[in-house]
Design a protein around this motif. Structure first.
Motif, short mmCIF file in Angstrom:
data_model
loop_
_atom_site.label_atom_id
_atom_site.label_comp_id
_atom_site.label_asym_id
_atom_site.label_seq_id
_atom_site.Cartn_x
_atom_site.Cartn_y
_atom_site.Cartn_z
N ARG A 22 -3.19 67.43 25.23
CA ARG A 22 -2.73 66.20 24.58
C ARG A 22 -2.11 66.46 23.21
O ARG A 22 -1.05 65.93 22.88
CB ARG A 22 -3.89 65.20 24.46
CG ARG A 22 -3.51 63.90 23.79
CD ARG A 22 -4.70 62.92 23.78
NE ARG A 22 -4.44 61.76 22.99
CZ ARG A 22 -3.71 60.71 23.37
NH1 ARG A 22 -3.15 60.72 24.55
NH2 ARG A 22 -3.55 59.69 22.56
N ALA A 23 -2.76 67.26 22.39
CA ALA A 23 -2.26 67.53 21.04
C ALA A 23 -0.89 68.21 21.09
O ALA A 23 0.02 67.84 20.34
CB ALA A 23 -3.26 68.39 20.26
N ALA A 24 -0.74 69.18 21.97
CA ALA A 24 0.55 69.87 22.10
C ALA A 24 1.63 68.92 22.62
O ALA A 24 2.77 68.96 22.18
CB ALA A 24 0.41 71.09 23.00
N TRP A 25 1.27 68.05 23.57
CA TRP A 25 2.24 67.09 24.11
C TRP A 25 2.71 66.14 23.01
O TRP A 25 3.91 65.89 22.85
CB TRP A 25 1.63 66.30 25.26
CG TRP A 25 2.50 65.15 25.68
CD1 TRP A 25 2.27 63.83 25.47
CD2 TRP A 25 3.75 65.24 26.36
NE1 TRP A 25 3.31 63.09 25.99
CE2 TRP A 25 4.23 63.92 26.54
CE3 TRP A 25 4.52 66.30 26.83
CZ2 TRP A 25 5.45 63.64 27.16
CZ3 TRP A 25 5.73 66.03 27.47
CH2 TRP A 25 6.17 64.71 27.62
N LEU A 26 1.78 65.60 22.24
CA LEU A 26 2.16 64.68 21.17
C LEU A 26 3.04 65.37 20.13
O LEU A 26 4.00 64.80 19.64
CB LEU A 26 0.92 64.06 20.53
CG LEU A 26 0.13 63.11 21.44
CD1 LEU A 26 -1.17 62.70 20.75
CD2 LEU A 26 0.96 61.90 21.83
N SER A 27 2.72 66.61 19.80
CA SER A 27 3.50 67.36 18.85
C SER A 27 4.91 67.64 19.40
O SER A 27 5.90 67.44 18.71
CB SER A 27 2.81 68.68 18.52
OG SER A 27 3.62 69.47 17.71
N HIS A 28 4.97 68.08 20.63
CA HIS A 28 6.27 68.36 21.27
C HIS A 28 7.09 67.10 21.39
O HIS A 28 8.29 67.10 21.13
CB HIS A 28 6.06 69.01 22.65
CG HIS A 28 7.33 69.29 23.37
ND1 HIS A 28 8.10 70.38 23.09
CD2 HIS A 28 7.97 68.61 24.35
CE1 HIS A 28 9.17 70.37 23.86
NE2 HIS A 28 9.12 69.30 24.64
N ARG A 29 6.45 66.01 21.78
CA ARG A 29 7.14 64.74 21.98
C ARG A 29 7.75 64.23 20.68
O ARG A 29 8.87 63.74 20.65
CB ARG A 29 6.16 63.72 22.55
CG ARG A 29 6.82 62.52 23.15
CD ARG A 29 5.78 61.65 23.76
NE ARG A 29 5.90 60.38 23.04
CZ ARG A 29 5.00 59.46 22.99
NH1 ARG A 29 3.86 59.62 23.59
NH2 ARG A 29 5.21 58.34 22.35
N SER A 30 7.01 64.37 19.59
CA SER A 30 7.51 63.85 18.31
C SER A 30 8.67 64.68 17.78
O SER A 30 9.52 64.18 17.07
CB SER A 30 6.39 63.79 17.28
OG SER A 30 5.94 65.07 16.93
N THR A 31 8.73 65.96 18.13
CA THR A 31 9.83 66.82 17.66
C THR A 31 11.04 66.77 18.56
O THR A 31 12.12 67.17 18.17
CB THR A 31 9.38 68.29 17.51
OG1 THR A 31 8.96 68.78 18.79
CG2 THR A 31 8.27 68.42 16.50
N SER A 32 10.89 66.25 19.80
CA SER A 32 12.01 66.26 20.73
C SER A 32 12.62 64.87 20.95
O SER A 32 13.56 64.73 21.71
CB SER A 32 11.59 66.85 22.07
OG SER A 32 10.59 66.06 22.67
N VAL A 33 12.11 63.84 20.30
CA VAL A 33 12.65 62.50 20.46
C VAL A 33 14.08 62.48 19.92
O VAL A 33 14.35 62.94 18.82
CB VAL A 33 11.78 61.46 19.72
CG1 VAL A 33 12.45 60.09 19.71
CG2 VAL A 33 10.41 61.39 20.35
N GLY A 34 14.97 62.00 20.76
CA GLY A 34 16.37 61.94 20.37
C GLY A 34 17.12 63.23 20.56
O GLY A 34 18.30 63.33 20.27
N ALA A 35 16.45 64.26 21.05
CA ALA A 35 17.12 65.56 21.25
C ALA A 35 17.93 65.56 22.51
O ALA A 35 17.76 64.85 23.42
CB ALA A 35 16.08 66.67 21.30
#
Length: 61
Positions: free
Chosen positions: A48-61
């Protein structure tokens, strides 16, 4: 979690781009495909922590 055949490198690249990682100790022989080259499968997962981190950095990419 996601899995695919060992030979399906394109799907493995997609999983990696989504932030999932492979742990070779979790690879398995798929019980429903019989005895052929497609039986060996690789498993990718993300916590979960890695998903949330990845998701927040890839939004709009």
């Amino acid at each position: 979690m996601s899995f695919t055949t060992r030979a399906n490198e394109r799907s493995q690249r997609v999983m990696t781009k989504l932030g999932l990682t492979r742990d070779p100790s979790r690879d398995f022989e798929h019980p429903l495909v019989g005895d052929w080259d497609g039986a060996p499968h690789v498993l990718y997962a993300i916590d979960r922590a890695a998903w949330l981190s990845h998701r927040s950095t890839s939004v709009g990419a």
